[in-house]
Structures are given as C-alpha cells and as structure tokens.
Design an enzyme around this catalytic site. Structure first.
Site, PDB file in Angstrom:
ATOM      1  N   GLY A 178      81.140  85.027  92.979  1.00 38.48           N
ATOM      2  CA  GLY A 178      82.084  84.284  92.189  1.00 38.48           C
ATOM      3  C   GLY A 178      82.997  83.751  93.202  1.00 38.48           C
ATOM      4  N   ASP A 179      83.835  82.376  92.437  1.00 40.21           N
ATOM      5  CA  ASP A 179      85.125  82.097  92.598  1.00 40.21           C
ATOM      6  C   ASP A 179      84.688  81.763  94.247  1.00 40.21           C
ATOM      7  OD1 ASP A 179      86.135  83.069  90.078  1.00 40.21           O
ATOM      8  OD2 ASP A 179      86.352  84.401  90.384  1.00 40.21           O
ATOM      9  N   GLU A 180      84.398  81.270  94.457  1.00 32.41           N
ATOM     10  CA  GLU A 180      83.819  81.471  96.100  1.00 32.41           C
ATOM     11  C   GLU A 180      84.314  79.710  96.621  1.00 32.41           C
ATOM     12  OE1 GLU A 180      81.223  81.606  94.221  1.00 32.41           O
ATOM     13  OE2 GLU A 180      80.308  83.794  95.335  1.00 32.41           O
TER      14      GLU A 180
ATOM     15  N   LYS B 171      83.055  76.917  94.358  1.00 32.02           N
ATOM     16  CA  LYS B 171      82.281  75.865  94.249  1.00 32.02           C
ATOM     17  C   LYS B 171      81.980  74.654  92.703  1.00 32.02           C
ATOM     18  CE  LYS B 171      80.453  79.788  91.268  1.00 32.02           C
ATOM     19  NZ  LYS B 171      80.905  80.755  91.707  1.00 32.02           N
ATOM     20  N   GLY B 172      83.100  74.684  92.400  1.00 34.94           N
ATOM     21  CA  GLY B 172      83.880  73.194  91.350  1.00 34.94           C
ATOM     22  C   GLY B 172      84.469  72.795  92.716  1.00 34.94           C
TER      23      GLY B 172
ATOM     24  N   GLY C 187      84.904  79.558  85.780  1.00 37.00           N
ATOM     25  CA  GLY C 187      85.950  78.998  85.577  1.00 37.00           C
ATOM     26  C   GLY C 187      86.264  77.980  87.357  1.00 37.00           C
ATOM     27  N   HIS C 188      85.784  76.953  87.323  1.00 34.99           N
ATOM     28  CA  HIS C 188      85.878  76.117  88.187  1.00 34.99           C
ATOM     29  C   HIS C 188      87.058  75.374  88.310  1.00 34.99           C
ATOM     30  CE1 HIS C 188      80.603  76.392  88.064  1.00 34.99           C
ATOM     31  NE2 HIS C 188      81.628  78.064  88.449  1.00 34.99           N
TER      32      HIS C 188
ATOM     33  N   ARG D 238      65.421  87.172  70.878  1.00 33.92           N
ATOM     34  CA  ARG D 238      65.151  86.120  69.899  1.00 33.92           C
ATOM     35  C   ARG D 238      65.748  86.334  68.638  1.00 33.92           C
ATOM     36  NH1 ARG D 238      59.674  89.101  71.314  1.00 33.92           N
ATOM     37  NH2 ARG D 238      61.308  90.604  71.675  1.00 33.92           N
TER      38      ARG D 238
ATOM     39  N   GLN E  75      78.639  81.473  88.558  1.00 31.16           N
ATOM     40  CA  GLN E  75      79.375  82.929  88.994  1.00 31.16           C
ATOM     41  C   GLN E  75      78.852  83.524  90.007  1.00 31.16           C
ATOM     42  OE1 GLN E  75      77.757  82.994  85.246  1.00 31.16           O
ATOM     43  NE2 GLN E  75      80.116  82.502  85.006  1.00 31.16           N
TER      44      GLN E  75
ATOM     45  N   THR F  11      90.686  84.260  83.487  1.00 27.92           N
ATOM     46  CA  THR F  11      90.983  85.375  82.633  1.00 27.92           C
ATOM     47  C   THR F  11      92.772  85.514  83.405  1.00 27.92           C
ATOM     48  OG1 THR F  11      90.239  87.185  83.949  1.00 27.92           O
ATOM     49  CG2 THR F  11      88.872  86.749  82.356  1.00 27.92           C
TER      50      THR F  11
END
Ligand code: GDP
Ligand code: IMO
Ligand code: MG
Length: 425
Positions: A12-14, A16-17, A40-41, A143, A222, A299
């Site tokens: 994650g946090d690469e 992407k956003g 968080g993007h 369910r 992620q 966070t």
C-alpha cells in the site's frame, strides 16, 4: 474498450492516488473496486494536498464519472467528511460521483469491533487502521451486512438495529467499553447524504460504458501484499486487492480487463504489523522515512522502510498480470551512495527466489545486490531522458528482472513531477 486497472504491488501507499489523478484525462470513468476508508490516497497540485479515502482519485477532473463499486465498504461518517472537504475546495461531488447499491456499509459498531478485536489480540494485533474494515467484510461474507441499497428501504432502521444487536453481543464477549449513542448521529447524517447522491446498479452501468466505447480506469486500494488470500496472512486486509478483485468489485468479466498498471515505490514501506523481509532498522531506514515523509495518510503512523524486494515484486506481478510498471518516489533515493535490491531470500537453509508459504513464523533473510546510487536532486526533472545515468541503470535493472517496461517514473508528490517514458514497440 476494456477497463484498465491501476493497483499497488507492495504493502500500500505506493502513490496510487497521485497517478490515477495524472492518468484521469485519458479516461472517461474512474472506479474504486475494493477497500474503504483504510485507504488514504494523496494528490498534490497547484500547491494543495488532498487526501481521499473512499472517493476515486478522478474526482478533481470536471466531466469525468467517478464510481464507488460494489466491492468497496463505505463508512458514511468518513464519506461525509470527505464530501464536505471537497465541497469546501469547490469540487461539487454531487455532479460526478455514483455509488453502487451493492457496496456494503461500515456502521459504528464495526469500528468498535475492529478496536475490540485488536485490543484482544494484544501483541499479535494486525495493526489495522481501526476503520472497521475487517468486521464489515466479515458481515458481508457472513451474510449479515447492510448494503447501500438498503438505505432506500423503509425498513433500513430496523435492519440496522438487528445488526447492532448482534454486534452488542460480540462487544460484550470482548468486554469492550463503548458509547454508541455518541457515534450514531454522525452515522445517520452520513446516511442522509448518501441518499442525496445517485445510487446505481454499477455492474450494469460499467458494462454499458465499456459497450459504448468509454474508457474505464479501476483504482486499487491497499497493495497486493495485503491481499486477503495472497498477502502475509493474517497480517493482511480483508479484501482482494489484486486484479481479480477488480472483476468481483465492479462486476466486470475477466476478458474485459485491459492494461494492468502495477505501481511500486523505488524502495519498500509497510505500515502495521507483519513480515517485511527487507525492513531496515538502522539509520538508512530512518533516512528513507525522513526523506520520503513516510507517515500514514490515514492514521499518521510512521511507515516501516526498507529496500526494494524483487521476489515479492515478481510475485505481485504474477498475481496481477501486470502489463506495465510505474515507479514512484525515485527522488527519495537521491543521495544514497549505494542502493540495495533484494534478489533472493535465504529460507530454511536454502536460497530461494519465490515467496514461501510461511512468511510469518519462519525467518526470511534477504540476499542483496548492490547498485550505484546518485546524488542529483530529481524534483525539477521534467523529462525522463534527463534522469541521472545511475537511476537509468536502476530502472533498466528492474525492467530486466521483471521483464516489464517502467512507463512512468515519479520524482515528487506533485502532478507535474511525473515523467512519461516511451513504451518500446
Ligand atoms: P496511495 O495510498 O498509494 O495513494 O499513496 P499515499 O498517498 O498513501 O502515499 C504516497 C505518499 O507519497 C503521498 O504523501 C504522496 O504525496 C507522496 N508521493 C507520491 N509520489 C511521490 C514521489 O514520486 N516522490 C515523493 N517524494 N513523494 C511522492
Ligand atoms: P492505501 O490504499 C497501507 C494495512 C494496515 C494493516 C492492515 C490491515 O492508502 O494504500 P485494515 O484496516 O485494512 O484492516 O488493516 O492493512 N493497510 C494499509 N497500509 N496503505 C493502505 O491503503 C492500507 N489499508 C490497510 O496498516 O497493517
Ligand atoms: Mg495510502
């Protein structure tokens, strides 16, 4: 037309956003397919930083359709805060944001259960973002969940109460102290906001877009190494973060997937617990964290830092069917005399180049190759041809090792700090 996918190949946090925002002009529709407010993007342009959690990163481009797909879990409280922040910055979300009726809701007791479960695990905690992700996906597969479409029904309140009653029993089992009455007003305000937005049968809409020649970009959240099946279980998230998750999370058949952009940092980070073979506990790790501002966008937690891990990267490439690579945060590596790359692992007395089954209880020692570093500051570079020779060698090295082209190199957080490279014919 096919739907292209952009997703993280690490923990994650690469970035992407940032890249989804940069690529949005090439597309008509941007769609999130999994995860929720654990994401968080971050996007930066015109000197302003924006952090998105649930809303796709195409939202700043007028005239583009943004879809929150069925595979996403939505917390109406976080969602409302996001919408309000965007409205304040002049982005009228209501014009171009559509939400799947089949997306599941995170209710306040899901957040409480996340906290209670983590507290009960003590040292063995997952290091979850405490956003209620695990409990919400558990109710989905169990369910018992509530879906966005349910809020349109007169019986929604009683469906909500039934689920809360179940959760109260569980919270009692954990002996967890809480005050639900404090949390509920914000939740129902969020529900009211959701009711003002277009709720859609997104699987039909998205397939129709493809049929009519519209270009879709699916935005992952992620990273592949946090996938519930293929990550370092149990230190994972609760959704399918890989390309296959796009099919499930948007209702697109596998044959409708086109390009798969695999995005990775020029080094590695991880936030939360779980194995991280190349993690650096020394000054170099500290330097990476400082230079890369490696603190969580959701966070604020410090991210663990280490060198690039090729066996893990190749594993992610295999799982996702990546067609092109995007390398982020190259600027952060400027100034390191040498750069290490993990090429293999030492595991149970052998040298291996795959990710073994037990990465949690067994010791994995990285085998490194050392490459020459570079000193040049990259933040002002605007042309990939102008990158330092040692960085071009690093890029070439990764391309050779993975067999894939690195088509975008990022040299800073801003939109403008994104260098496009020619794809070899
Ligand atoms: P995401 O979750 O994959 O969208 O990534 P995050 O937004 O959580 O974390 C990426 C962080 O790196 C953000 O603070 C971005 O502004 C920043 N960032 C993105 N690309 C680059 C880059 O090439 N260089 C630097 N220095 N920062 C970057
Ligand atoms: P983006 O989309 C980095 C991590 C948490 C924890 C584990 C499980 O910004 O890349 P969860 O709250 O999902 O139950 O937590 O997964 N995690 C992330 N790490 N980036 C993210 O999202 C993450 N979303 C979850 O730190 O280790
Ligand atoms: Mg992030």
């Amino acid at each position: 037309m096919k739907a292209d996918v952009l997703l993280g190949l690490q923990w994650g946090d690469e970035g992407k956003g940032k890249v989804v925002d940069v690529l949005t002009p090439r597309y008509d529709v941007i769609a999130r397919f999994q995860g929720g407010p654990n994401a968080g993007h971050t996007l930066e342009f015109e000197g302003v930083k924006h952090v998105l959690h649930t809303i796709p990163s195409g939202i700043f481009h007028a005239g583009k359709v943004n879809v929150i797909g069925n595979g996403v879990v939505i917390d109406p409280v976080v969602f409302k805060k996001e919408v309000d922040a965007l409205l304040q910055r002049g982005v009228d979300v209501k014009k171009n944001l559509y939400i799947s009726r089949k997306a599941h809701l995170i209710i306040p007791t899901h957040r409480l259960l996340d906290a209670a479960s983590e507290a009960a695990k003590g040292q063995a905690k997952i290091g979850s973002t405490l956003k209620g992700i695990g409990p919400a996906y558990m109710d989905k597969t169990g369910r018992n969940g509530l879906r966005v479409g349910d809020i349109e029904h007169a019986s929604f309140k009683s469906m909500y109460e039934t689920l809360v009653a179940k959760h109260k029993e569980l919270l009692g089992h954990y002996k967890y102290q809480y005050n639900l009455a404090e949390l509920e007003p914000a939740f129902f305000e969020g529900i009211s906001l959701l009711l003002e937005l277009p709720l859609i049968d997104s699987e039909y809409e998205l397939n129709r877009y493809i049929d009519s020649g519209k270009a879709i970009l699916a935005e992952g959240a992620q990273g592949s190494l946090l996938d519930v099946d293929f990550g370092s279980y149990p230190f994972v998230t609760s959704s399918h973060t890989i390309t296959a998750g796009t099919c499930i999370g948007l209702g697109l058949a596998p044959g409708r997937i086109g390009e798969v952009y695999g995005i990775f940092k020029a080094y590695c980070t991880r936030v939360g617990s779980g194995p991280f073979p190349t993690e650096l506990h020394d000054q170099t790790g500290e330097d990476l964290r400082k230079k890369g501002h490696e603190f969580g966008a959701t966070t604020g937690r410090p991210r663990r830092c280490g060198w690039l891990d090729l066996p893990a990267l190749k594993y992610a490439i295999m799982l996702n069917g990546v067609t092109q690579l995007i390398m982020m945060k190259s600027d952060v590596l400027s100034g390191f005399r040498t750069i290490k790359v993990c090429t293999q692992y030492k595991y149970r007395g052998q040298v291996i180049d795959h990710v073994p089954y037990d990465v949690v209880n067994e010791n994995i020692e990285p085998v490194y190759e050392e490459l020459q570093g570079w000193d040049e500051d990259l933040m002002q570079v605007r042309d990939a041809e102008q990158l330092p020779v040692a960085l071009l060698r690093y890029i070439d090295y990764i391309e050779q090792a993975t067999g894939l082209p690195i088509t975008i190199v990022s040299v800073g957080p801003d939109r403008k700090q994104t260098l496009m490279r020619k794809v070899p014919a």
